[in-house]
Design a protein around this motif. Sequence first.
Motif, short mmCIF file in Angstrom:
data_model
loop_
_atom_site.label_atom_id
_atom_site.label_comp_id
_atom_site.label_asym_id
_atom_site.label_seq_id
_atom_site.Cartn_x
_atom_site.Cartn_y
_atom_site.Cartn_z
N ALA A 367 0.82 -1.21 0.00
CA ALA A 367 0.00 0.00 0.00
C ALA A 367 0.86 1.25 0.00
CB ALA A 367 -0.92 -0.01 1.21
N GLY A 368 0.52 2.20 -0.89
CA GLY A 368 1.26 3.44 -0.99
C GLY A 368 1.05 4.37 0.19
N GLY A 369 -0.01 4.14 0.96
CA GLY A 369 -0.26 4.93 2.16
C GLY A 369 -1.60 5.61 2.16
N THR A 370 -2.20 5.68 3.34
CA THR A 370 -3.48 6.35 3.53
C THR A 370 -3.43 7.09 4.85
OG1 THR A 370 -4.45 4.36 2.54
CG2 THR A 370 -5.98 5.98 3.45
N SER A 371 -3.86 8.33 4.88
CA SER A 371 -3.81 9.12 6.11
C SER A 371 -5.07 9.92 6.32
CB SER A 371 -2.62 10.09 6.07
OG SER A 371 -1.39 9.40 6.05
N THR A 372 -5.45 10.02 7.60
CA THR A 372 -6.58 10.86 7.96
C THR A 372 -6.19 11.89 9.01
OG1 THR A 372 -7.23 9.24 9.64
CG2 THR A 372 -8.29 9.07 7.48
N SER A 373 -4.91 11.89 9.40
CA SER A 373 -4.51 12.81 10.47
C SER A 373 -3.12 13.37 10.22
CB SER A 373 -4.57 12.07 11.82
OG SER A 373 -3.75 10.93 11.79
N PHE A 374 -2.20 13.18 11.17
CA PHE A 374 -0.91 13.87 11.12
C PHE A 374 0.02 13.37 10.03
CE2 PHE A 374 -0.39 10.27 13.91
CZ PHE A 374 0.83 9.75 13.55
N THR A 375 -0.19 12.19 9.49
CA THR A 375 0.74 11.68 8.48
C THR A 375 0.39 12.15 7.06
OG1 THR A 375 -0.56 9.63 8.40
CG2 THR A 375 1.38 9.63 9.79
N ILE A 381 4.62 5.45 1.53
CA ILE A 381 5.16 4.92 2.78
C ILE A 381 6.04 3.70 2.55
CG2 ILE A 381 3.18 5.81 4.08
CD1 ILE A 381 2.13 2.88 4.22
N PHE A 382 6.68 3.25 3.62
CA PHE A 382 7.50 2.05 3.63
C PHE A 382 6.63 0.84 3.93
CE2 PHE A 382 9.74 -1.10 6.17
CZ PHE A 382 10.83 -1.40 5.36
N VAL A 406 -8.07 10.26 1.12
CA VAL A 406 -7.11 9.95 2.18
C VAL A 406 -5.89 9.18 1.66
CG1 VAL A 406 -8.81 9.99 4.04
CG2 VAL A 406 -8.44 7.88 2.76
N CYS A 407 -5.76 9.05 0.33
CA CYS A 407 -4.68 8.26 -0.25
C CYS A 407 -3.41 9.08 -0.49
CB CYS A 407 -5.12 7.63 -1.57
SG CYS A 407 -6.43 6.41 -1.42
N HIS A 408 -2.26 8.40 -0.46
CA HIS A 408 -0.98 9.02 -0.78
C HIS A 408 -0.65 8.81 -2.26
CE1 HIS A 408 0.69 8.80 3.62
NE2 HIS A 408 -0.61 9.04 3.60
N SER A 409 0.23 9.66 -2.77
CA SER A 409 0.72 9.50 -4.14
C SER A 409 2.19 9.86 -4.16
CB SER A 409 -0.07 10.40 -5.11
OG SER A 409 0.07 11.76 -4.74
N GLY A 410 2.85 9.59 -5.28
CA GLY A 410 4.27 9.91 -5.38
C GLY A 410 4.95 9.13 -6.48
N ALA A 411 6.23 9.42 -6.68
CA ALA A 411 6.98 8.85 -7.79
C ALA A 411 7.10 7.34 -7.72
CB ALA A 411 8.38 9.47 -7.83
#
Length: 499
Positions: A367-375, A381-382, A406-411
């Motif tokens: 999973a590339g990462g999902t955040s709803t708060s401080f992250t 993500i790792f 709430v999803c992350h994105s990136g290279a």
Amino acid sequence: MKKNVFYLMMLFLVFTACNREDVQNNPANIEVAQKDPLGSKEINEKINETIKTKGKFSWKESSDHFVWSAIFQGNKIASIGFGSSFDRDLDPNNAAIENEILDLIKKYEGKTDRILLSSDKYLNQIDVAIEKQETIIALRKMKNIRYLEPADYRYFENENKYNGTAAKSSGSSSGCGFESTALNAADYTTVTPNAKAPWSFAKHNITSAWNYSTGAGVTIGVIDSGVSPEQSLLGSSFNNGLSSGRTISKNGVYVDSVWPWSTGYDGSADKCGHGTSMASAMAAPRNNQGQPVGVAYNANLVTYRAASNVVLDGYHEQNGVKIAFTELGNNNNVKIISMSMGHIFSVGKIEDGVKYAYSKGKLIFCAGGTSTSFTTFVGVIFPAWMPETQAITGVKENTSNQKCDVCHSGAEIAFTYQMERASGSNIPVLSYYNGQTDYVGGSSVATASTAGIAALVWSKNPSWTRDQVLNKMRQSSTYYPTKNSDYGYGNINVLQAVQ
């Protein structure tokens, strides 16, 4: 005169070499600039600042004092990777190097008992008890140390303590929870013999792809929070309806304790709900009970309860994930590994586990990462950012480049999956409980669904290698042959991928 200069230089080099040797062999010669450890609040603030300014945080690039402080604040347990390779079988000197490390620790700690917590049988990795900063300084000077990190520093727990935020690397819709929700009729179509195909299947041409492949003969390894013992469609009725001739194997490698020295796995049963949702999304049976079906409804599953929830915080969760990766790596039946959990910075032992599984030919989705708060300030993500994994994120319906709320994105993103509707609905899945349904979202379900897609492709082409499967998935995606800077190859047209 020249002769005198030469002798002086030789004396200086000898003196310097002797000093280095004394530092290695004499604890009294280690000088400590800062004698008191930082508090966990200071440590977290520094980690956050580094991620915001540099994009990533690494223990390797941190000072001796900072690493020692985090070890001190984390039950005084350290994780050490050593040798020329992560794989013990590839390093004939592993035993000698391990003993050298342990001897040094005993010398600097001034004791011989309760030093070694664990020694991995597949990886060049050990967990040890360390109290003194001098020990850390001496260890980090050793040439055979690949990494030395805190093994039980609880970043998310501390962040929650000081900021009062709910620490999740997964959105509220894909974190822990045992909810059941009635499905909106607009969010599925009914397919024979009476299963509910999620709305996203039509968007990715999955239902049409079933004419060519259903995942038969392919085994997916799932690293998550386990699977519900109450959901019979992921148990005794795994072969219900049009699903047949396949198996689900449930394993537990998580120790439910705050104390690192505790032993004894607490079983394979999901106590979070997240793992059940992921198993459903990728391989729930094409059932006759009016319940949601998974992408690869004839694929086998090997599930691992490796952690209590989706953020890999603390010793036993990180250790459980490492063990799951190595065991799945050694399982010759497993072709694909899917993990919808992670951390915002790297964990050496998990990195070793991922590399080990990859070296065994596994196709790994994270999973590339999902955040709803401080992250929310974190990118991919790792371990999804690792080159050995395929990072997946979720996007909004009818798009390839609009990430879910709430999803992350990136290279590092490799593929996307449509999992968020304009109505706010996510993906229908089996509930934790029999005869009940739920929705799940975030990059978590995008990852599980993509692992299911890979199973369809590999089932259609059983003689293919991992790279051939991956290339076919890329060729069948939105942006092929040129990756999008934040969304990889985009959405996969699964029908095209299996033709």
